[in-house]
Design a protein around this motif. Structure first.
Motif, PDB file in Angstrom:
ATOM      1  N   ARG B  76     -38.921 -59.443  22.958  1.00 53.90           N
ATOM      2  CA  ARG B  76     -37.310 -59.155  23.528  1.00 53.90           C
ATOM      3  C   ARG B  76     -36.795 -58.000  22.805  1.00 53.90           C
ATOM      4  O   ARG B  76     -36.087 -57.252  23.729  1.00 53.90           O
ATOM      5  N   LYS B  77     -37.063 -57.988  21.663  1.00 55.74           N
ATOM      6  CA  LYS B  77     -36.146 -56.715  20.764  1.00 55.74           C
ATOM      7  C   LYS B  77     -37.220 -55.675  20.476  1.00 55.74           C
ATOM      8  O   LYS B  77     -36.881 -54.818  19.935  1.00 55.74           O
ATOM      9  N   TYR B  78     -38.592 -55.909  20.714  1.00 55.17           N
ATOM     10  CA  TYR B  78     -39.594 -54.826  20.346  1.00 55.17           C
ATOM     11  C   TYR B  78     -39.708 -54.873  18.936  1.00 55.17           C
ATOM     12  O   TYR B  78     -39.524 -53.407  18.342  1.00 55.17           O
ATOM     13  N   VAL B  79     -39.477 -55.761  18.118  1.00 57.33           N
ATOM     14  CA  VAL B  79     -39.700 -55.428  16.803  1.00 57.33           C
ATOM     15  C   VAL B  79     -40.554 -56.385  16.138  1.00 57.33           C
ATOM     16  O   VAL B  79     -40.970 -57.277  16.628  1.00 57.33           O
ATOM     17  N   ALA B  80     -41.218 -56.157  14.719  1.00 60.13           N
ATOM     18  CA  ALA B  80     -42.050 -56.927  14.048  1.00 60.13           C
ATOM     19  C   ALA B  80     -41.384 -58.074  13.353  1.00 60.13           C
ATOM     20  O   ALA B  80     -40.336 -57.653  12.543  1.00 60.13           O
ATOM     21  N   VAL B  81     -41.743 -59.150  13.349  1.00 59.68           N
ATOM     22  CA  VAL B  81     -41.051 -60.294  12.621  1.00 59.68           C
ATOM     23  C   VAL B  81     -41.985 -60.615  11.743  1.00 59.68           C
ATOM     24  O   VAL B  81     -43.071 -61.253  11.828  1.00 59.68           O
ATOM     25  N   VAL B  82     -41.614 -60.474  10.116  1.00 61.25           N
ATOM     26  CA  VAL B  82     -42.165 -60.794   9.256  1.00 61.25           C
ATOM     27  C   VAL B  82     -41.976 -62.073   8.305  1.00 61.25           C
ATOM     28  O   VAL B  82     -40.695 -62.137   8.046  1.00 61.25           O
ATOM     29  N   SER B  83     -42.690 -62.921   8.441  1.00 60.62           N
ATOM     30  CA  SER B  83     -42.404 -64.324   7.576  1.00 60.62           C
ATOM     31  C   SER B  83     -42.843 -64.135   6.384  1.00 60.62           C
ATOM     32  O   SER B  83     -43.972 -63.743   6.108  1.00 60.62           O
ATOM     33  N   MET B  84     -42.006 -64.577   5.098  1.00 58.05           N
ATOM     34  CA  MET B  84     -42.504 -64.613   3.862  1.00 58.05           C
ATOM     35  C   MET B  84     -42.123 -65.988   3.361  1.00 58.05           C
ATOM     36  O   MET B  84     -41.233 -66.603   3.903  1.00 58.05           O
ATOM     37  N   SER B  85     -42.960 -66.382   2.353  1.00 56.57           N
ATOM     38  CA  SER B  85     -42.690 -67.572   1.435  1.00 56.57           C
ATOM     39  C   SER B  85     -42.417 -67.044   0.203  1.00 56.57           C
ATOM     40  O   SER B  85     -43.329 -66.218  -0.445  1.00 56.57           O
ATOM     41  N   LEU B  86     -41.208 -67.291  -0.537  1.00 57.78           N
ATOM     42  CA  LEU B  86     -40.973 -67.031  -1.795  1.00 57.78           C
ATOM     43  C   LEU B  86     -40.972 -68.151  -2.624  1.00 57.78           C
ATOM     44  O   LEU B  86     -40.761 -69.110  -2.212  1.00 57.78           O
ATOM     45  N   SER B  87     -41.234 -67.742  -4.037  1.00 58.40           N
ATOM     46  CA  SER B  87     -41.226 -68.937  -4.934  1.00 58.40           C
ATOM     47  C   SER B  87     -39.887 -69.504  -5.060  1.00 58.40           C
ATOM     48  O   SER B  87     -38.802 -68.587  -5.024  1.00 58.40           O
ATOM     49  N   GLN B  88     -39.622 -70.566  -5.172  1.00 57.62           N
ATOM     50  CA  GLN B  88     -38.201 -71.257  -5.347  1.00 57.62           C
ATOM     51  C   GLN B  88     -37.752 -70.652  -6.495  1.00 57.62           C
ATOM     52  O   GLN B  88     -36.524 -70.818  -6.992  1.00 57.62           O
ATOM     53  N   LYS B  89     -38.402 -70.366  -7.776  1.00 60.69           N
ATOM     54  CA  LYS B  89     -38.157 -69.914  -9.032  1.00 60.69           C
ATOM     55  C   LYS B  89     -37.006 -68.693  -8.732  1.00 60.69           C
ATOM     56  O   LYS B  89     -36.212 -68.476  -9.708  1.00 60.69           O
ATOM     57  N   TYR B  90     -37.379 -67.919  -7.633  1.00 62.42           N
ATOM     58  CA  TYR B  90     -36.677 -66.609  -7.722  1.00 62.42           C
ATOM     59  C   TYR B  90     -35.521 -66.775  -6.337  1.00 62.42           C
ATOM     60  O   TYR B  90     -36.034 -67.263  -5.145  1.00 62.42           O
ATOM     61  N   GLN B  91     -34.241 -66.625  -6.887  1.00 57.15           N
ATOM     62  CA  GLN B  91     -33.285 -66.569  -5.794  1.00 57.15           C
ATOM     63  C   GLN B  91     -32.818 -65.388  -5.686  1.00 57.15           C
ATOM     64  O   GLN B  91     -32.526 -64.494  -6.371  1.00 57.15           O
ATOM     65  N   PHE B  92     -32.359 -65.187  -4.205  1.00 57.63           N
ATOM     66  CA  PHE B  92     -31.947 -63.781  -3.849  1.00 57.63           C
ATOM     67  C   PHE B  92     -30.634 -64.014  -3.092  1.00 57.63           C
ATOM     68  O   PHE B  92     -30.430 -64.983  -2.432  1.00 57.63           O
ATOM     69  N   SER B  93     -29.699 -63.124  -3.323  1.00 60.25           N
ATOM     70  CA  SER B  93     -28.348 -63.077  -2.528  1.00 60.25           C
ATOM     71  C   SER B  93     -28.534 -62.640  -1.311  1.00 60.25           C
ATOM     72  O   SER B  93     -29.637 -62.332  -0.518  1.00 60.25           O
ATOM     73  N   LYS B  94     -27.687 -63.194  -0.275  1.00 57.08           N
ATOM     74  CA  LYS B  94     -27.836 -63.408   1.262  1.00 57.08           C
ATOM     75  C   LYS B  94     -27.864 -61.734   1.774  1.00 57.08           C
ATOM     76  O   LYS B  94     -28.427 -61.680   2.852  1.00 57.08           O
ATOM     77  N   ASP B  95     -27.340 -60.893   1.059  1.00 57.84           N
ATOM     78  CA  ASP B  95     -27.555 -59.300   1.805  1.00 57.84           C
ATOM     79  C   ASP B  95     -28.508 -58.820   0.863  1.00 57.84           C
ATOM     80  O   ASP B  95     -28.358 -57.393   0.933  1.00 57.84           O
ATOM     81  N   THR B  96     -29.598 -59.474   0.418  1.00 54.49           N
ATOM     82  CA  THR B  96     -30.817 -58.746   0.085  1.00 54.49           C
ATOM     83  C   THR B  96     -31.309 -57.836   1.265  1.00 54.49           C
ATOM     84  O   THR B  96     -31.503 -58.084   2.423  1.00 54.49           O
TER      85      THR B  96
END
Lengths: 267, 160
Positions: B76-96
């Motif tokens: 629909r948008k012609y972009v690549a969607v990359v799914s990642m799984s991150l360790s629960q130990k490491y939290q990142f802010s919403k605007d990462t």
């Protein structure tokens, strides 16, 4: 008419060969089920199996460990030679570990196992048949498949993955000795690149599955050829040769099939 | 050979075999990292992911914090969607922000995360909004060549 006669006799020979081949495959399959069915003894009287693990596994240790070490060392030398041309000699650990864990470990140790232990199993069972020990057991109402074949089969199936793991481990140590200690590749890069590229489930577990399948194939061929051998000196020697040839071909063919399924589309 | 010796040797054999398996799993493989730690999934859209592959590492400040689990193309948008799984130990802010980077000049590609300043953290299933694409070597070279051609054109124009 002479032409027709040669043609029919040729076709007859071909048909006879095909029927014989199919019959042998069917016999081997029935034999496999019989081995599985009478496997109870191999586990109930586990000391029988332990004895066979000694003969197939422990006595193959020396050849497996030494071959593993040398294969790893050669991989280290050859891999370094190629990699340093592209300035990436730190990837030596990855090359050594992946080629050993995925392919060389299971395949070479299975080939060695077939010639070291498989031939011995065939010769032993074949000679038991020639000297009518198997018939004697049947006379005493002892099932030879349960008493002789099943313990050897399970001992081989259990030993093979352990031997392949030892082969790979020794190979990695050999590659480390040549790469890091002899040539001087950076030790940290060697191990850390290896660890980041080798996946436990995709590479190591698949390697163990491979060696397990090879173990089943090699020991099944060995016990079958021994059990099926002509009860003559010539028959036993022929069966021993067939064991090594057939198991080696089976290992390579199975390896191709398994690799195609396991590593297809893995980047 | 008597029973006890055989038992001993088989015991040694099995121990060696298991030791070899443990060696392979811990020293050669990477069982120790993210064995069965709790993970959470985030995704990001990229215009171009270059040569990024599934199972590529996700790093922040050079530390491996997760892995790429899936790569899809959004028709629909012609972009690549990359799914990642991150360790629960490491939290990142919403605007990462996320970008596709290359380790070394021609090394493997990975996803680099740069934390922002938002108070709220990324949660399971969130999408990273700010992304930048992989550097494609051909584009880089062509840009460089056009630049230098323009420059020579300009200098010629000045001399005339």
């Amino acid at each position: 008419m002479a032409v027709l006669d040669t043609l029919t006799s040729g076709l007859r020979t071909l048909g006879h060969k095909v029927i014989e081949g199919v019959w042998r495959i069917g016999f081997a399959a029935r034999f496999f089920f019989a081995v599985l069915m009478y496997s109870g003894t191999a586990f109930r009287r586990f000391n029988l199996t332990i004895r066979e693990i000694y003969f197939t596994g422990v006595l193959s240790l020396i050849i497996i460990l030494i071959s593993g070490l040398f294969v790893g060392m050669v991989l280290g030398l050859q891999g370094y030679d190629t990699l340093q041309r592209y300035g990436s000699s730190e990837a030596l650990g990855v090359l050594v570990a992946l080629s050993l864990v995925r392919e060389l470990g299971p395949v070479i140790s299975a080939l060695l196992f077939a010639s070291r232990a498989g031939s011995a199993i065939t010769a032993e069972i074949g000679l038991m048949k020639t000297t009518e020990q198997l018939s004697a057991m049947e006379m005493m109402a002892v099932n030879p498949i349960a008493r002789v074949v099943a313990p050897r089969f399970w001992a081989g199936v259990m030993s093979m993955p352990l031997l392949a793991a030892m082969f790979s481990a020794m190979g990695v140590i050999g590659g480390y000795l040549v790469g890091v200690k002899l040539i001087g590749v950076d030790e940290g890069a060697f191990w850390s690149q290896m660890q980041s590229s080798v996946d436990v489930r995709l590479d190591i577990v698949n390697g163990v599955i491979k060696s397990f399948v090879f173990g089943i194939a090699v020991t099944l061929i060995s016990v079958f050829e021994g059990y099926d051998a002509d009860p003559t000196a010539e028959g036993v020697s022929g069966a021993t040769t067939r064991t090594v040839v057939t198991s080696s071909l089976a290992i390579l063919a199975l390896d191709f099939i398994l690799t195609a399924f396991m590593f297809r589309g893995v980047g | 050979m008597n029973r006890a010796t055989i038992d001993l040797w088989v015991g040694i054999f099995v121990t060696l075999g298991i030791a070899a398996l443990v060696f392979l799993a811990l020293k050669v493989g990477n069982l120790a990292s993210f064995g069965n730690e709790p993970m959470y999934a985030v995704s990001a859209e990229f215009d171009n992911i270059g040569g990024l592959k599934v199972r590529a590492p996700v790093r922040s400040a050079g530390v491996v914090v997760g892995r790429v689990t899936d790569i899809q193309f959004d028709t629909r948008k012609y972009v690549a969607v990359v799914s990642m799984s991150l360790s629960q130990k490491y939290q990142f802010s919403k605007d990462t922000s996320a970008q596709v980077l290359t380790s070394g000049l021609l090394g493997e590609q990975y996803v680099g995360l740069q934390a922002g300043g938002d108070d709220a953290n990324l949660a399971n299933g969130d999408r990273i909004k700010i992304t930048s694409s992989a550097v494609v070597l051909e584009n880089l070279i062509s840009r460089f060549m056009f630049n230098s051609a323009e420059k020579t054109g300009q200098t010629k124009g000045e001399t005339n």
